[in-house]
Enzyme design. Sequence first.
Site: not given
Ligand code: NAD
Length: 428
Positions: A114
Amino acid sequence: MPTRRSADSTDGEKLFETAVEQFDAAAELIGLPDNIRQILRSPKNEIIVNFPVELDDGELRVFRGYRVQHSDILGPYKGGLRFSPHVELDEVKALAMWMTWKTSLSNVPFGGAKGGIAFNPRNHSIGEIERIVRRFTHALGSNIGPEHDIPAPDIGSNAQAMVWMMDTYLNSGGNGDRQNTRRVVTGKTIETGGSVGRDKATGQGAAFVLAHHLEQVNRDPRGTTVAIQGFGNVGEHCARAMTHMGIRLTHVADHTGAITNDNGFDPEALWRHTSEAGGVGGYEYAEAIDVEEFFQAEVDILVPAAIENQITAARAPKIKASVVVEGANGPTSVEGEQILIDRGVEILPDVLANAGGVIVSYFEWLQNKMSARWQLNQVDDELRRYLWEAADGIEEEKKRLACTRREAAYAVALNRIGTVFEQRGIWP
Ligand code: NAD
């Protein structure tokens, strides 16, 4: 021995302690040999780079970036890259460890890693973000590579950032094999070598995992309701896939607030709003609610798809949903999980529920390697097959070991890793 946290540990330290506690419990459950436990309890490499970037106003600022490579016993390191002011070493270590379990559980030939850059992309122009990403990639140098360590998007980063990384790596000499260098990152735009279906893969995968679970318990998704925290890459695509299954999306929350509408949200319309407004807050076809009300919503399914540590000991007793689908990484604290389990809430753990992203990243990497292009239905069908196979493996192990679903997921992952360690031995 589980690690003990001190009262003044940082969020990152707590997260890493949680990751190690979860690992220790699962290692104990399957009787993983002690020498392998010792190896897996710490990451193999922890890389920190500090690099200067010129901002638009001519000022020069030094940024800090991280890449933690936890294990490559099953294949090249693989894991996302996070852009957030909260990024710190221990947080990245926890996320890297979880990636090792996730790739193993998913049965893709990758290890776990990561990374992150400590900055808030919302406070920078596109030009500044590009320079930050390119300088970070240059600073990492040969610490990443198409057969060594392959980053992908995570919170705050996106397909464009991956394209800048690929281009910088390629122009810095790459590994000498320029055309084969595209797969140094996954989650790219389609035009530059990305895979169809990668952008929606994590959210779609969470929906596939939920569908499989509901089918097993003979529950019809149609007419059920869902609350989703996070409307970024994972949350938005999860919303689309779940509403497609006939599930009503009645509650959504993100960093700008929480909203509800009993009739259900149209993900496309809400996405148009968030693209302009920067978040769900202020959406006109909704009632604004408090974040604590969001977690107490009268829904069947709750999907935390934002950040870590959201389902805490304080919130868990009040959650009404009977199924929690962990779209985010580490959204449930150890104490929160125990409370949910005692209350009979089914948890579909992150290592399974959000594995769709890394599985389709593997498909993208394969397509690049073979100079091939898959169709969307091929990507979706294969994704479903990988996830359901992993889910079936977990259910079998859960029965056999009489343990939680997360422990069973870890057991499947650790057994696979343990076998490879045993067969390869520890050199010299
Ligand atoms: P992103 O940046 O596209 O979206 C993040 C979202 O979380 C946004 O809607 C933001 O407003 C919200 N957010 C941020 N801080 C917040 C808070 N304090 N309270 C409430 N909402 C909040 O990120 P993403 O890629 O959608 O990732 C989201 C989660 O999924 C993370 O934990 C990431 O590690 C995990 N994840 C992502 C992927 C991927 O392919 N993108 C894969 C596996 C896991």
